[in-house]
Design a protein around this motif. Structure first.
Motif, PDB file in Angstrom:
ATOM      1  N   ALA A  71      46.343  21.058  45.778  1.00  0.00           N
ATOM      2  CA  ALA A  71      47.064  21.987  44.904  1.00  0.00           C
ATOM      3  C   ALA A  71      46.675  23.423  45.229  1.00  0.00           C
ATOM      4  O   ALA A  71      45.517  23.710  45.519  1.00  0.00           O
ATOM      5  CB  ALA A  71      46.774  21.674  43.445  1.00  0.00           C
ATOM      6  N   PHE A  72      47.648  24.331  45.159  1.00  0.00           N
ATOM      7  CA  PHE A  72      47.414  25.736  45.498  1.00  0.00           C
ATOM      8  C   PHE A  72      46.974  26.521  44.265  1.00  0.00           C
ATOM      9  O   PHE A  72      47.557  26.400  43.184  1.00  0.00           O
ATOM     10  CB  PHE A  72      48.678  26.370  46.077  1.00  0.00           C
ATOM     11  CG  PHE A  72      48.476  27.797  46.513  1.00  0.00           C
ATOM     12  CD1 PHE A  72      47.871  28.089  47.722  1.00  0.00           C
ATOM     13  CD2 PHE A  72      48.882  28.851  45.708  1.00  0.00           C
ATOM     14  CE1 PHE A  72      47.672  29.396  48.137  1.00  0.00           C
ATOM     15  CE2 PHE A  72      48.691  30.169  46.100  1.00  0.00           C
ATOM     16  CZ  PHE A  72      48.084  30.432  47.322  1.00  0.00           C
ATOM     17  N   TYR A  73      45.938  27.336  44.457  1.00  0.00           N
ATOM     18  CA  TYR A  73      45.393  28.180  43.399  1.00  0.00           C
ATOM     19  C   TYR A  73      45.303  29.630  43.874  1.00  0.00           C
ATOM     20  O   TYR A  73      45.213  29.892  45.078  1.00  0.00           O
ATOM     21  CB  TYR A  73      43.987  27.716  42.999  1.00  0.00           C
ATOM     22  CG  TYR A  73      43.944  26.417  42.233  1.00  0.00           C
ATOM     23  CD1 TYR A  73      43.739  26.407  40.852  1.00  0.00           C
ATOM     24  CD2 TYR A  73      44.103  25.198  42.889  1.00  0.00           C
ATOM     25  CE1 TYR A  73      43.696  25.204  40.139  1.00  0.00           C
ATOM     26  CE2 TYR A  73      44.057  24.001  42.188  1.00  0.00           C
ATOM     27  CZ  TYR A  73      43.857  24.006  40.815  1.00  0.00           C
ATOM     28  OH  TYR A  73      43.810  22.828  40.119  1.00  0.00           O
ATOM     29  N   LEU A  74      45.277  30.533  42.942  1.00  0.00           N
ATOM     30  CA  LEU A  74      45.047  31.942  43.215  1.00  0.00           C
ATOM     31  C   LEU A  74      43.547  32.222  43.152  1.00  0.00           C
ATOM     32  O   LEU A  74      42.800  31.486  42.507  1.00  0.00           O
ATOM     33  CB  LEU A  74      45.790  32.810  42.203  1.00  0.00           C
ATOM     34  CG  LEU A  74      47.304  32.571  42.104  1.00  0.00           C
ATOM     35  CD1 LEU A  74      47.901  33.369  40.948  1.00  0.00           C
ATOM     36  CD2 LEU A  74      48.005  32.909  43.418  1.00  0.00           C
ATOM     37  N   LYS A  75      43.125  33.292  43.810  1.00  0.00           N
ATOM     38  CA  LYS A  75      41.688  33.591  43.831  1.00  0.00           C
ATOM     39  C   LYS A  75      41.439  35.087  43.779  1.00  0.00           C
ATOM     40  O   LYS A  75      42.064  35.865  44.499  1.00  0.00           O
ATOM     41  CB  LYS A  75      41.029  33.008  45.088  1.00  0.00           C
ATOM     42  CG  LYS A  75      39.514  33.161  45.099  1.00  0.00           C
ATOM     43  CD  LYS A  75      38.879  32.495  46.316  1.00  0.00           C
ATOM     44  CE  LYS A  75      39.080  33.303  47.572  1.00  0.00           C
ATOM     45  NZ  LYS A  75      38.270  32.793  48.698  1.00  0.00           N
ATOM     46  N   PHE A  76      40.528  35.480  42.922  1.00  0.00           N
ATOM     47  CA  PHE A  76      40.005  36.842  42.875  1.00  0.00           C
ATOM     48  C   PHE A  76      38.631  36.848  43.541  1.00  0.00           C
ATOM     49  O   PHE A  76      37.800  35.976  43.275  1.00  0.00           O
ATOM     50  CB  PHE A  76      39.822  37.317  41.432  1.00  0.00           C
ATOM     51  CG  PHE A  76      41.079  37.707  40.711  1.00  0.00           C
ATOM     52  CD1 PHE A  76      42.268  37.893  41.384  1.00  0.00           C
ATOM     53  CD2 PHE A  76      41.065  37.900  39.322  1.00  0.00           C
ATOM     54  CE1 PHE A  76      43.423  38.258  40.710  1.00  0.00           C
ATOM     55  CE2 PHE A  76      42.211  38.270  38.635  1.00  0.00           C
ATOM     56  CZ  PHE A  76      43.393  38.445  39.336  1.00  0.00           C
ATOM     57  N   THR A  77      38.371  37.839  44.363  1.00  0.00           N
ATOM     58  CA  THR A  77      37.023  38.089  44.870  1.00  0.00           C
ATOM     59  C   THR A  77      36.697  39.544  44.574  1.00  0.00           C
ATOM     60  O   THR A  77      37.217  40.443  45.227  1.00  0.00           O
ATOM     61  CB  THR A  77      36.913  37.830  46.385  1.00  0.00           C
ATOM     62  OG1 THR A  77      37.419  36.537  46.682  1.00  0.00           O
ATOM     63  CG2 THR A  77      35.455  37.924  46.831  1.00  0.00           C
ATOM     64  N   LEU A  78      35.855  39.772  43.589  1.00  0.00           N
ATOM     65  CA  LEU A  78      35.512  41.132  43.187  1.00  0.00           C
ATOM     66  C   LEU A  78      34.277  41.591  43.953  1.00  0.00           C
ATOM     67  O   LEU A  78      33.204  41.005  43.823  1.00  0.00           O
ATOM     68  CB  LEU A  78      35.247  41.210  41.682  1.00  0.00           C
ATOM     69  CG  LEU A  78      36.467  41.124  40.756  1.00  0.00           C
ATOM     70  CD1 LEU A  78      36.945  39.692  40.588  1.00  0.00           C
ATOM     71  CD2 LEU A  78      36.151  41.720  39.385  1.00  0.00           C
ATOM     72  N   LEU A  79      34.447  42.624  44.756  1.00  0.00           N
ATOM     73  CA  LEU A  79      33.311  43.194  45.480  1.00  0.00           C
ATOM     74  C   LEU A  79      33.318  44.713  45.399  1.00  0.00           C
ATOM     75  O   LEU A  79      32.710  45.386  46.226  1.00  0.00           O
ATOM     76  CB  LEU A  79      33.333  42.753  46.955  1.00  0.00           C
ATOM     77  CG  LEU A  79      32.660  41.421  47.278  1.00  0.00           C
ATOM     78  CD1 LEU A  79      32.734  41.132  48.767  1.00  0.00           C
ATOM     79  CD2 LEU A  79      31.197  41.411  46.830  1.00  0.00           C
ATOM     80  N   ASN A  80      33.996  45.239  44.402  1.00  0.00           N
ATOM     81  CA  ASN A  80      34.106  46.682  44.244  1.00  0.00           C
ATOM     82  C   ASN A  80      33.596  47.071  42.856  1.00  0.00           C
ATOM     83  O   ASN A  80      34.196  46.699  41.843  1.00  0.00           O
ATOM     84  CB  ASN A  80      35.564  47.122  44.412  1.00  0.00           C
ATOM     85  CG  ASN A  80      35.715  48.626  44.485  1.00  0.00           C
ATOM     86  OD1 ASN A  80      34.823  49.378  44.093  1.00  0.00           O
ATOM     87  ND2 ASN A  80      36.847  49.078  44.979  1.00  0.00           N
ATOM     88  N   PRO A  81      32.502  47.828  42.777  1.00  0.00           N
ATOM     89  CA  PRO A  81      31.980  48.215  41.460  1.00  0.00           C
ATOM     90  C   PRO A  81      32.937  49.129  40.693  1.00  0.00           C
ATOM     91  O   PRO A  81      32.767  49.315  39.484  1.00  0.00           O
ATOM     92  CB  PRO A  81      30.665  48.924  41.783  1.00  0.00           C
ATOM     93  CG  PRO A  81      30.802  49.381  43.198  1.00  0.00           C
ATOM     94  CD  PRO A  81      31.662  48.349  43.875  1.00  0.00           C
ATOM     95  N   LEU A  82      33.931  49.690  41.375  1.00  0.00           N
ATOM     96  CA  LEU A  82      34.911  50.542  40.703  1.00  0.00           C
ATOM     97  C   LEU A  82      35.976  49.735  39.960  1.00  0.00           C
ATOM     98  O   LEU A  82      36.684  50.273  39.108  1.00  0.00           O
ATOM     99  CB  LEU A  82      35.609  51.448  41.727  1.00  0.00           C
ATOM    100  CG  LEU A  82      34.739  52.474  42.462  1.00  0.00           C
ATOM    101  CD1 LEU A  82      35.555  53.213  43.513  1.00  0.00           C
ATOM    102  CD2 LEU A  82      34.122  53.462  41.477  1.00  0.00           C
TER     103      LEU A  82
END
Length: 499
Positions: free
Chosen positions: A453-464
């Protein structure tokens, strides 16, 4: 007229200054002009512009050159520094490291031998010592800068393979090639581990079949099942040689139970490699450093400074607990690093690397630590992790979204799944959302698959990036999802009727 006016030397200092100033102006225009992560241009559209370029016809000046490059590249480059970019493991970079790049490119040291780098060698070694100390290794440790996590993981598996052959089989792979037993070598890694483990096992002649995938619990390696797998391989006559723990999985940002894995590896006399390409940033923090408990038990560690230390690509390292293990990589060439150099005490980094010519990437981290310090970098990582936890709560509390798992670091997997949408249709809807967001370019996120199954993904690497920024992204996601459902209402209804 100077026939060598384009060559960097003392006679062209003015030309150099002008070129750098113009290039700097182009970078500033990139910052000022690009207000969304991507222009949305398609490969076909951009290829048309490239087809018009005649590489055999030089441009008249830097102004023309930079104008062309802006049109072909900068205007469409993915802008990792914008808060709306939360797709892959690409961090915004710190200015001290960018400044270091100017020196690195111009002076152009090669970090393979002392007589090509001198002080650069000592800067790299000092940073390796510092990183090893942060991991918890003692003075017997060592390492070398690499191009990235895949190369570092390759080196970890290479040492695991050759160390086992040398110590347990009394066999020298470097001289004789793979032993007959190598077809039975086994490497253990969680199902959520990085793809480079399988890829590197194949490159090392062990085949992907040598990698045993261990089921996960909470998207972290299940240690009980790891031990069962080791015992099963032994019963089948195979030869366990290594286990890989992941400190920061690419999809979920979770950290395997490193201490338990390390203790188990020691019990079975396996090489313990920790892939901390993503999670190495936890070393910078006081608040979250405990997540890496057990990393000091590793025989080798991968660290990507260009993921979690806010460094430009490339800036990575491969670290080992025992510097003598790097002897497995050493080959003396009379024209480069003869044995006499060792006797004379000349530090040649090529003795520890699978590369020969290497950029002086360590200078970027030196600039960063000496000007900013560990604590300030650590505060960036803590902000990112704290924001991710808040975003996870936002997603889990939204009736139109489904969160798969909370994250130890900053990666979140989820999907648009409102009431009335069937499991059979949810993958198509989320694929549509991902495609439309790339086409628009106002915000970029990634995607992955779990059990097909396809999922969306967030990768947060920005402190802003703030929760307000992410909330706007979630609104865009839901808008695209709602659009898809309106456009395909009849098809979705018909499918439910057939089911």
């Amino acid at each position: 007229m100077n026939p060598y006016s384009d060559l960097f030397y003392e006679g062209t200092a003015n030309e150099y200054s002008k070129a750098i100033q113009l290039a700097s102006g182009s970078v500033v225009r990139f910052l000022e002009k690009n207000r969304k992560p991507f222009s949305g241009i398609t490969p076909a559209q951009l290829k048309t512009a490239f087809a018009e370029v005649d590489l055999n016809a030089p441009l008249p000046d830097y102004e023309s050159l930079l104008s062309e490059v802006e049109r072909l590249y900068s205007d469409h480059a993915i802008t990792f520094h914008l808060p709306q970019y939360i797709a892959h493991l690409n961090c915004p970079v710190v200015i001290p490291a960018i400044a270091a790049e100017v020196l690195i490119s111009a002076i152009n040291s090669s970090l393979d031998t002392w007589d090509q780098s001198a002080g650069g060698t000592l800067i790299e070694q000092r940073l390796i010592e510092w990183t090893c100390s942060e991991i918890g290794f003692d003075s017997h440790s060592d390492g070398v800068f690499t191009s990235g996590g895949t190369q570092s993981n390759l080196m970890g598996l290479l040492l695991a393979r050759d160390h086992y052959a040398k110590e347990r089989l009394r066999y020298n792979i470097k001289q004789k090639g793979l032993p007959a037993e190598s077809s039975r070598f086994r490497i253990f890694v969680a199902a959520t581990g990085h793809f480079s483990i399988q890829k590197n096992a194949a490159l090392l002649g062990l085949g992907e079949q040598s990698v045993v995938s261990i089921p996960v619990e909470g998207y972290r390696m299940n240690v009980a099942l790891l031990e069962e797998a080791i015992q099963q391989e032994l019963e089948e006559g195979n030869i366990p040689i290594a286990v890989v723990g992941t400190a920061g999985t690419t999809d979920f940002g979770n950290v395997d139970p490193l201490e338990e894995i390390g203790q188990l590896a020691a019990r079975y006399k396996l090489w313990f490699h920790v892939d901390a390409a993503y999670g190495c940033g936890l070393l910078l923090t006081s608040k979250y450093r405990h997540l890496l408990k057990g990393i000091e038990l590793a025989n080798s560690v991968t660290a990507d400074y260009h993921k979690s230390f806010f460094q430009p690509v490339s800036s990575s390292a491969f670290l080992v607990k025992n510097k003598r293990s790097l002897d497995l990589l050493t080959h003396h060439a009379d024209y480069l690093n003869p044995k006499e150099h060792d006797e004379d005490g000349l530090p040649n980094q090529v003795n520890k690397s699978i590369q020969t010519t290497r950029r002086f990437d360590a200078l970027k981290l030196w600039f960063t630590l000496r000007l900013m310090g560990k604590q300030k970098l650590g505060s960036y990582m803590e902000t990112i992790i704290d924001t991710t936890a808040k975003v996870a709560d936002m997603i889990s509390q939204d009736d139109e979204l489904e969160l798969v798992s909370y994250s130890d670091i900053s990666a979140l997997v989820f999907r648009y799944f409102p009431a009335g949408l069937d499991e059979a249709d949810v993958t198509e809807v989320n694929l549509y959302i991902k495609k439309e967001m790339l086409k628009d370019g106002a915000a970029l996120l990634a995607g992955t698959r779990i059990n097909g199954a396809f999922y969306l993904k967030f990768t947060l690497l920005n402190p802003l990036t703030t929760t307000d920024d992410v909330n706007k992204l979630l609104s865009i996601i839901k808008q695209h999802g709602a659009t898809y459902m309106r456009q395909h209402r009849k098809t979705l209804y018909d499918r439910r009727e057939i089911a």
